[in-house]
Scaffold this motif. Structure first.
Motif, short mmCIF file in Angstrom:
data_model
loop_
_atom_site.label_atom_id
_atom_site.label_comp_id
_atom_site.label_asym_id
_atom_site.label_seq_id
_atom_site.Cartn_x
_atom_site.Cartn_y
_atom_site.Cartn_z
N VAL A 113 0.83 -1.21 0.00
CA VAL A 113 0.00 0.00 0.00
C VAL A 113 0.87 1.25 0.00
CG1 VAL A 113 -1.66 1.30 1.37
CG2 VAL A 113 -1.97 -1.15 1.08
N SER A 114 1.94 1.24 0.79
CA SER A 114 2.83 2.39 0.86
C SER A 114 3.63 2.56 -0.43
CB SER A 114 3.77 2.24 2.06
OG SER A 114 4.75 3.24 2.08
N HIS A 115 4.13 1.46 -0.97
CA HIS A 115 5.00 1.53 -2.14
C HIS A 115 4.25 2.01 -3.38
CE1 HIS A 115 8.21 0.51 -4.92
NE2 HIS A 115 7.35 -0.24 -5.62
N PHE A 116 3.04 1.50 -3.59
CA PHE A 116 2.26 1.87 -4.77
C PHE A 116 1.39 3.10 -4.54
CE2 PHE A 116 3.23 -2.62 -5.44
CZ PHE A 116 3.70 -2.61 -6.75
N LYS A 117 1.53 3.71 -3.34
CA LYS A 117 0.79 4.94 -3.01
C LYS A 117 -0.72 4.74 -3.23
CE LYS A 117 4.66 8.01 -4.12
NZ LYS A 117 5.63 6.93 -4.29
N VAL A 118 -1.20 3.60 -2.77
CA VAL A 118 -2.61 3.27 -2.91
C VAL A 118 -3.43 4.09 -1.94
CG1 VAL A 118 -4.29 1.40 -2.64
CG2 VAL A 118 -2.09 0.95 -3.72
N ARG A 119 -4.58 4.56 -2.40
CA ARG A 119 -5.46 5.37 -1.55
C ARG A 119 -6.62 4.56 -0.98
NH1 ARG A 119 -6.39 11.32 -3.73
NH2 ARG A 119 -6.57 11.53 -1.47
N ASP A 120 -6.95 3.47 -1.64
CA ASP A 120 -8.07 2.65 -1.16
C ASP A 120 -7.62 1.20 -1.09
OD1 ASP A 120 -10.43 4.67 -1.32
OD2 ASP A 120 -9.41 4.83 -3.26
N THR A 121 -7.94 0.55 0.01
CA THR A 121 -7.53 -0.84 0.19
C THR A 121 -8.61 -1.60 0.95
OG1 THR A 121 -5.81 -2.29 1.08
CG2 THR A 121 -6.29 -0.31 2.34
N PHE A 122 -8.65 -2.89 0.70
CA PHE A 122 -9.62 -3.78 1.35
C PHE A 122 -8.86 -4.91 2.03
CE2 PHE A 122 -11.87 -1.71 -2.05
CZ PHE A 122 -13.12 -1.44 -1.54
N CYS A 123 -9.30 -5.29 3.23
CA CYS A 123 -8.67 -6.38 3.95
C CYS A 123 -9.73 -7.10 4.77
CB CYS A 123 -7.55 -5.85 4.86
SG CYS A 123 -8.14 -4.90 6.28
N SER A 124 -9.31 -8.13 5.48
CA SER A 124 -10.20 -8.87 6.37
C SER A 124 -9.70 -8.71 7.80
CB SER A 124 -10.23 -10.35 5.97
OG SER A 124 -8.95 -10.92 6.14
N TYR A 125 -10.52 -9.15 8.74
CA TYR A 125 -10.11 -9.06 10.14
C TYR A 125 -8.92 -9.97 10.43
CZ TYR A 125 -14.01 -6.16 11.68
OH TYR A 125 -14.87 -5.12 11.88
N SER A 126 -8.83 -11.10 9.73
CA SER A 126 -7.67 -11.97 9.96
C SER A 126 -6.39 -11.29 9.53
CB SER A 126 -7.86 -13.28 9.21
OG SER A 126 -8.01 -13.05 7.81
N VAL A 127 -6.43 -10.54 8.43
CA VAL A 127 -5.25 -9.79 7.98
C VAL A 127 -4.92 -8.69 8.99
CG1 VAL A 127 -4.39 -8.22 6.20
CG2 VAL A 127 -5.59 -10.31 5.55
N MET A 128 -5.94 -7.99 9.44
CA MET A 128 -5.72 -6.91 10.40
C MET A 128 -5.15 -7.46 11.71
SD MET A 128 -8.53 -4.17 11.82
CE MET A 128 -8.60 -3.24 10.30
N GLU A 129 -5.67 -8.60 12.16
CA GLU A 129 -5.17 -9.18 13.40
C GLU A 129 -3.73 -9.66 13.25
OE1 GLU A 129 -6.67 -12.44 16.74
OE2 GLU A 129 -7.44 -12.54 14.70
#
Length: 1595
Positions: A1250-1266
């Motif tokens: 997300v940081s490298h490609f300067k993405v402004r919108d991203t989607f994830c799941s709770y398992s990824v966040m945890e």
């Protein structure tokens, strides 16, 4: 042994006699039982003379020696005989025999073999050098065992430690039969609890990569439709043990049953007989134990209390109705008892200092103190002349040699600490007298041996509050103190900085000749401060004035009849209490000669104090009942003792009711050595009231000693009743004499107004005298309540004009003014409205065969507050050589004995390894520290037994089902109340662009391949963080054409055939999906099997293929080889697979004709997933529904070809599949794809991308966040240094099908705030099976927030968790008790309508009311995919209609409970915002006691209960609540979690936990969305597949 040796006995009979003697010495058999069995053994071998009756000697050594009989009984025992009572032991055994008829079973827990037999020492351990010395230490502390007896026991391998419990007395045989009956009645073998075997973690989806155990966030182990595939010949449902609740009406929500297969699905290991979908019993060891627990709980031990509290918002307690059977005091009001007049002693010194001066001048050679040594050194004698000179020297140095002349450190009145060991009374005596001469206030304390001494911190707080800056000690003691690296005494935790002063003569300066201290008469200045440890562990300092000290010495002199030059023996601690008052203060006043016997000598020679009596012709001896017991044990080796000179044997703990037995036994043994019965004088004392009463040496003018046999049941109600029926539950009390001279004694109620008790009522003894403590130092409020008590009579008037001091002793004044003490006030525990004394509970526990299980009788009892009442906890140290099974048998017998004797249940019984409980300075168990360890979950027991089912009798009233109000009435009621109906909708779909003119995704892809062929749609990031591959519109189109050709040519597929796509997350999956669309096939995305867990995950893949009717399987060459491998063939026969097409080598030519769908309602793909309840369900997605879904997401998230979106989601089902495969083709944005599986190798991959490609919108799941939160918590600084920057992120959406996880979201935002993540950027989405995306609210930061359509920020509300249990929503303030935070699930998508309906009546409900979420939208799924087309399920879930109101609209039922709330916020179009709050899945709701609970709420409480709990899951089985917790720590800490889990669930949810299962981290299965698979966990547990560390069955 003469009588035995004279008989020609066979070896086996001699061995049996030796066993009997051992059992008698260990206390496992009564004297009566011993004699009976011995007579039976010797009867055939005795010579018989006609006409003469055979007689068997009652003892092996003598037929008449009662002393030998008593001594043999206790020769090898290790039990604390202060709690020994033969009458009580027989009562306990009778109670156990009575209980044996009930066949109470205690379920042995399941343990890993690594936990079995753990011990902290070798099998044979020599006597504990620090055990059992202090009176206020271990209540169940054992007397010492001689080294010789220990060596003998170790060499001869006592049968009691190697054989099973096979006692031959009536009482012990009953216990053995009871244990045997319990085992046979439930088919429990001796080691049944050890039957679980270790299985690999990989079976539960856990792999070890790079040395780290990782939980796979995958559906491998969990996508099994056990719950949805019900057998037609299922057994009956499990029994309902909640007999007080009526059967609840089932919620009429039919869950889809995916398929009815002729071939049963594969299951866990040996679970072929297991069906758990509807709670059917399982054939396994675990389920058998649970059934045994259910059977036990069906027979409640006692009726529940009527004192229920109402589970309402105010939690008002009901008034307990009057119980006529409860005893009440009926006597007259007691009066104030006056002691005899204090005679002024002739020629008595005016102060202790004056006495010191007098004796030092007129009798300098007179012996003052003789110190005995246990190391063989000759006794040391201190004369009064030396005492005076040394005290004078110390006083001079304290006042003139510390500091400077201008600024001395000490002034008169300052406090100093006295730190002296127990074997140096001479140094302490000099220091104490020196402080009196210098007019400084001594504060005697114990020697701190280590930095972590139990209670040492509280001692430091006392010193700090007293302003102590100087500590006096001896040279030898100073050398033993722990030192820092610089050589100075270590700074102890909580202690003030001290100046250590050595009081040995060689370290002091000689005072000048003219120096002479001012000798004052006794006044009201503070003489010394004695510390006291309270029940909660706090330490208080009791101040004693000089006048009180002098008067107290005078009263003791008159009571004990002291005269000059008499000799007294002191075995007590000379720094406090009776030891200080007699051996230091009164001795100096009367010029007595004190012979001090230290504890170290007592351990070597327990008879040393008796020998000193004969050697010095002592008149008085100050001892404890412990010392009497030790002397009894060692009596056989010394028979030349002479005690005829003794005038008074002062029993310091004579107020303890359990000291009577030791006194009687001691008198019985030593009576023929000159000991007279009138010599034994028990006394009562307390730090506040000093000496309360002493029984005088009885002569012709004195009254005889008094005793009372009282009913324990009546005592628990505070009523005195003499027990005349010889019942089991009795307590024998002995008097402690009459009040002290010059004192008044009264008995008042211990709580509330100090009203005088009635004559037959137990109360707190209060004393009014000059000779008492004055105050708690520095605590004026507490001092007033304790030291300034004004007793009042029943009419409200003052009973006396004098002020009284509370003694902290419970008792009453009997006939003739004799004082009886039933126990200390601090040992009182109030359970269920009745009061029990901890000493009584310990005595009962120690009467149940303690020798084989309890190490030296070290036992402690305390109470903890759980659910508005106190609960009894018993902790004991377990002997190293006792087995776990034997220990649990003993625990079960203790429970029965306490229930039979005291009629009270024990909440928790814990056994810890020997020598592990915190100790007092003299070796006893430190009560408050032990209790604190228990409350903190740091006790580390080796065996534990929780009994909440039998103890918790004040649960809330079960909720009774009320007749449902009709839906029409509800609607009318809401309208009358001014509440709107709970419904909301998203904005209308509009603004059709070029891509939206197409109804089919295949047409959209072809159009993009023609118009923007080089536009990149997908970019896949590999695990190293670099671009692995990418796909443009044209590349995807061509690749899909080739896959369609492959399906036509090699697969020979027709339109509408189902094709399973088994691919890892990547671009191959996307190309295969569109290839199926080009060929007219129906794709089903399936997670591939895990190569390291092939046996468990491969059957799941096969299951989905069978249920979905897939005729072909497309995959990569790597996965195809995996399916052909030997390991895979063991799990699934390769021949059973449908044709497999590998897409690594695609045909060169493209498909001549692409499939053109014509019906928008036709099927485009099947979406299969597993719910949290374990239901495998596939939903049908039509072309029109898929297009509408993509259009809604595009409008809500503002997706355009110029945008870049990062997706880190599972690509196989739900909204994750839509965002991974569909949205980029439909909206044209570039999707940067990150596989969640790669995050297990590189946790920072997602955020770095997300940081490298300067993405402004991203989607994830709770398992990824945890995973990011847990793995990167300590790496944020290094990530920031490597350039991680999240400031450009304006929208981070968490995709889930559950209640938003507030705490996880807040932790994630807080953790990555330092790298630029704005908290407003994180939001949630909500979808379910019937509609994959209902709510989705991306935030907009900066200028775009003003122009965007995202709406207001999501709100968080706090609801009352208790109201949710009754299907109500009640908003409360943040931080309120029982408050639950709920976060809004996002803004409703365009084209979506929502209504909240009653799941049972199907009627609409009002705003802010809890109900099922119904949704109506063109993007709804078409229905469940079933083999035989179960129309009833399809119509109920996807064709629901309201029963009242708008009955025409067709809705889909989500199966989730929630509520709508209209907020004051406005959308972009100016309308008020309707917030949707999801509470939980309807299928997961657990109905217990008539109330509804959501597992996540209970799990949240449990995770907070202990720092070592990393994750947990709860489920129900036969209406028992089962809790599974993951332990992050040593396996030996597993048992700490059991009481913590039980307590927190009781306190916060009013539920009793039935089973607690402790497992390794990563065992609880989760699906790809991070949701717990509780039903699969239940299946694995019941099938013995979890390999738990520990399983506790709460009784």
């Amino acid at each position: 042994m003469a009588d035995r040796d004279s008989l020609p006995l066979p070896l086996e009979v001699r061995a049996r006699l030796a066993e009997l003697e051992l059992e008698l010495s260990e206390g496992d058999i009564t004297q009566k039982g011993y004699e009976k069995k011995r007579s039976k053994l010797l009867q055939p071998y005795l010579p018989h003379t006609p006409g003469v009756e055979r007689h068997v000697p009652v003892t092996p050594s003598s037929s008449s020696s009662s002393s030998s009989r008593y001594q043999r009984r206790r020769s090898n025992g290790t039990r604390d005989e202060r709690y020994r009572s033969d009458v009580h032991s027989e009562a306990v055994q009778a109670a156990l025999e009575r209980h044996s008829e009930r066949k109470m079973a205690v379920l042995l827990p399941s343990k890993r073999r690594s936990l079995i037999g753990q011990t902290s020492m070798d099998t044979y351990t020599p006597p504990d050098s620090s055990s059992g010395s202090d009176a206020e230490g271990s209540l169940g502390r054992a007397g010492g065992v001689s080294v010789d007896s220990w060596i003998s026991r170790a060499l001869h391998a006592s049968p009691s430690t190697s054989s099973s419990s096979s006692s031959h007395s009536n009482s012990s045989a009953n216990a053995a039969r009871l244990a045997e009956t319990n085992m046979h009645s439930f088919n429990l073998g001796p080691m049944s609890h050890l039957s679980l075997k270790r299985r690999g973690l990989r079976e539960m989806g856990v792999s070890a990569e790079n040395g780290i155990v990782i939980r796979h966030s995958a559906d491998y182990q969990s996508d099994r439709p056990w719950s949805s595939l019900d057998s037609e010949d299922s057994l009956s449902a499990p029994p309902d043990i909640t007999s007080y609740t009526s059967d609840p009406a089932p919620i009429f929500v039919q869950r889809p049953q995916v398929a009815i297969l002729t071939k049963p699905p594969p299951k866990y290991g040996n679970a072929e007989l297991m069906e758990t979908g509807d709670g059917v019993p399982v054939s396994s060891r675990v389920s058998a134990k649970i059934q045994q627990l259910v059977n036990t709980l069906k027979r409640p031990k006692r009726k529940p209390l009527r004192e229920f509290f109402v589970e309402d918002f105010d939690e008002l307690l009901e008034v307990q109705p009057f119980d006529p059977s409860v005893p009440h005091p009926e006597g007259a009001e007691s009066t104030v008892m006056q002691g005899e007049e204090l005679d002024r002693l002739k020629n008595c010194p005016a102060s202790l200092e004056a006495a010191l001066l007098r004796w030092g001048a007129i009798a300098p050679k007179a012996p003052c103190l003789t110190t005995m040594h246990g190391s063989g050194k000759p006794p040391y004698t201190l004369t009064y002349g030396k005492l005076w000179s040394r005290s004078l020297k110390l006083a001079y140095n304290l006042l003139h040699k510390l500091g400077t002349k201008q600024e001395p450190i000490l002034h008169p009145g300052d406090r100093v600490a006295l730190v002296y060991p127990n074997n140096d009374p001479a140094a302490f005596l000099v220091a104490f007298c020196g402080c009196l001469l210098a007019e400084v206030v001594p504060v005697p304390i114990e020697v701190p041996l280590t930095k972590k001494d139990a209670g040492s911190q509280q001692i430091g707080f006392l010193l700090g509050s007293c302003g102590v800056a100087v500590a006096l000690t001896s040279d030898a003691c100073h050398k033993g103190l722990p030192k820092s690296t610089s050589g100075d005494v270590m700074q102890f935790k909580g202690w003030p900085k001290l100046l250590w002063v050595l009081t040995d003569s060689r370290h002091l300066s000689k005072p000048p000749r003219e120096y002479f201290p001012l000798i004052k008469d006794a006044n009201n200045d503070t003489a010394y401060i004695e510390y006291k440890t309270c029940k909660d562990g706090s330490v208080l300092g009791i101040t004693v004035t000089r006048m009180a000290m002098l008067t107290h010495c005078q009263t003791l002199t008159q009571t004990c009849g002291y005269s000059e030059a008499e000799t007294i023996i002191n075995v007590l601690d000379f720094k406090k209490g009776i030891g200080l008052w007699h051996s230091v203060q009164t001795s100096v006043l009367n010029m007595l000669h004190v012979v001090s016997v230290p504890y170290a000598l007592m351990k070597v020679n327990p008879l040393s104090w008796i020998q000193m009596i004969g050697q010095y012709k002592a008149k008085v001896a100050c001892v404890k009942s412990r010392d009497l017991h030790w002397a009894l044990m060692a009596h056989k080796d010394h028979i030349d003792s002479n005690m005829s000179s003794l005038r008074m044997l002062l029993i310091a703990d004579g107020s303890n009711p359990w000291s009577i037995s030791s006194c009687d036994a001691f008198l019985n043994v030593f009576q023929n050595m000159g000991l007279r019965s009138e010599v034994i004088c028990p006394c009562a004392s307390s730090p506040e009231a000093l000496t309360v009463a002493v029984r005088r040496s009885q002569d012709s003018s004195c009254k005889l000693a008094g005793r009372g046999v009282l009913s324990m049941m009546n005592l628990s109600h505070g009523v005195i009743r003499v027990d005349t029926g010889e019942k089991l539950s009795v307590l024998t009390l002995q008097d402690v004499g009459t009040p002290m001279p010059g004192a008044m004694v009264c008995v008042v109620k211990p709580e509330g107004v100090p009203q005088l008790c009635k004559t037959d009522e137990i109360g707190e003894i209060c004393v009014s005298s000059v000779a008492t403590g004055t105050s708690y130092y520095g605590l004026a409020g507490m001092s007033k309540n304790t030291f300034e008590v004004s007793p009042v009579s029943c009419d409200g008037g003052l009973a006396s004009e004098c002020l009284f001091v509370r003694s902290g002793l419970l008792g009453f004044v009997g006939p003739g003014g004799m004082v009886f003490v039933s126990g200390p006030l601090e040992g009182l525990m109030q359970v269920g409205g009745r009061k029990h004394n901890a000493d009584d509970i310990i005595a009962t526990a120690l009467a149940v065969e303690p020798m084989k299980f309890i190490y030296r009788g070290r036992t402690v009892v305390f109470s903890v507050t759980v659910l508005y009442d106190e609960r009894i906890v018993l902790v004991a140290e377990q002997r190293p050589d006792s087995t776990e099974e034997e220990s649990y048998q003993w625990m079960s017998r203790v429970l029965q004995a306490i229930d039979g004797i005291h009629q009270v249940g024990v909440y928790c019984l814990a056994l810890v390894p020997a020598n592990t409980l915190p100790k007092t300075p003299l070796g006893g168990i430190h009560l408050s520290e032990t209790k604190q360890l228990f409350l903190e979950g740091a006790l580390h027991p080796c065996s534990i037994l929780m009994c909440p089912h039998s103890c918790i009798t004040n649960l809330p009233k079960p909720r009774q089902k009320q007749p449902e109000v009709g839906p029409a009435s509800v609607m009318v009621g809401n309208l009358i109340a001014g509440k709107r109906m709970a419904q909301a909708s998203g904005r209308d779909l509009s603004n059709i662009d070029d891509s939206e003119q197409f109804l089919f995704l295949s047409d959209v892809l072809q159009w993009r391949a023609q118009t923007t062929p080089d536009h990149i749609l997908y970019t896949l990031i590999n695990s190293r963080g670099t671009i692995g591959s990418s796909l443009t519109c044209l590349q995807l189109h061509k690749r899909a054409e080739k896959i369609a050709t492959l399906l036509y040519e090699r697969g020979q597929l027709r339109d509408g055939d189902h094709v399973a796509l088994v691919y890892p997350p990547g671009l191959d999956l996307i190309a295969a999906f569109y290839g199926c669309l080009y060929a007219g096939c129906i794709p089903i995305t399936v997670r591939p099997p895990h190569p390291q867990n092939i046996s468990t995950t491969l059957p799941t893949v096969k299951m989905i293929l069978e249920v979905s009717r897939s005729v072909c399987l497309m995959t990569t060459q790597t996965i195809s080889k995996l399916l052909r491998s030997k390991d895979a063939s063991v799990a699934v026969d390769f021949k059973s697979w449908p044709p497999i097409l590998e897409t690594d080598d695609l045909p060169k030519r493209r498909c001549p004709l692409l499939y053109k769908p014509c019906d928008p309602e036709s099927l485009v793909y099947l979406d299969f997933s597993v719910s949290t309840t374990g239901m495998l369900a596939g939903v049908q997605m039509s072309h029109s529904g898929t297009s509408a879904l993509c259009r809604s997401v595009k409008l809500q998230c503002e997706l355009y070809p110029s945008r870049e979106v990062a997706v880190c989601l599972d690509p196989y089902c739900g909204l994750g599949f839509v965002l991974w495969c569909l949205c980029s083709v439909y909206a044209g944005q570039q999707s940067i794809l990150i596989s969640p599986m790669d995050l297990e190798v590189n946790p920072a991959l997602w955020l770095q991308s997300v940081s490298h490609f300067k993405v402004r919108d991203t989607f994830c799941s709770y398992s990824v966040m945890e995973l990011c939160t847990r793995s990167l918590s300590s790496l944020t600084d290094s990530l920031k240094a490597r350039g991680l920057d999240l400031t450009r992120v304006r929208s981070c959406v968490v995709v889930a099908e559950e209640r938003p996880r507030v705490s996880l979201t807040q932790s994630f935002c807080k953790l990555f705030k330092d790298v630029g993540l704005h908290p407003r950027a994180v939001s949630t989405a909500f979808g379910c099976r019937v509609n994959l995306a209902i709510c989705l609210q991306p935030h907009r930061l900066g200028k775009l927030a003003e122009q965007g359509t995202s709406g207001p920020d999501p709100t968080t509300v706090y609801v009352d968790m208790r109201a949710l249990r009754h299907d109500r929503v009640r908003l409360v303030e943040r931080g309120s008790p029982h408050s639950l935070p709920l976060m809004e699930s996002g803004k409703i998508l365009p084209g979506v309508r929502i209504i909240i309906a009653n799941p049972e009546t199907k009627g609409p409900i009002g705003d802010s009311h809890l109900g099922e979420i119904w949704v109506q939208s063109p993007q709804n799924a078409s229905g469940y995919f079933t083999v035989f087309g179960e129309e009833n399920v399809r119509s109920d879930h996807f064709g629901a209609r309201l029963s009242f109101g708008d009955t025409q609209t067709v809705w889909a039922r989500t199966g989730y409970l929630g509520f709508l709330r209209r907020t004051d916020l406005t959308d972009a179009n100016g309308e008020r915002h309707d917030a949707l709050y999801v509470v939980g899945a309807l299928d997961e709701v657990m109905e217990l006691r008539g109330m509804k609970y959501h597992p996540i709420d209970i799990e949240t409480s449990i995770i907070r209960a202990h720092r070592n709990i990393t994750e947990c899951a709860v489920f129900t089985w036969t209406n028992l609540l089962v809790v599974v917790v993951e332990l992050d720590g040593s396996e030996h800490e597993a048992l700490d979690l059991v009481p913590m889990v039980t307590n927190v669930v009781l306190e916060e949810h009013y539920l009793i936990v039935g089973v607690v299962v402790v497992v390794d981290t990563g065992i609880i299965p989760i699906n790809s969305r991070g949701e717990k698979q509780r039903m699969h966990l239940r299946d694995g547990f019941l099938a013995d597949q979890l390999d738990p560390i520990y399983v506790a069955y709460n009784m």
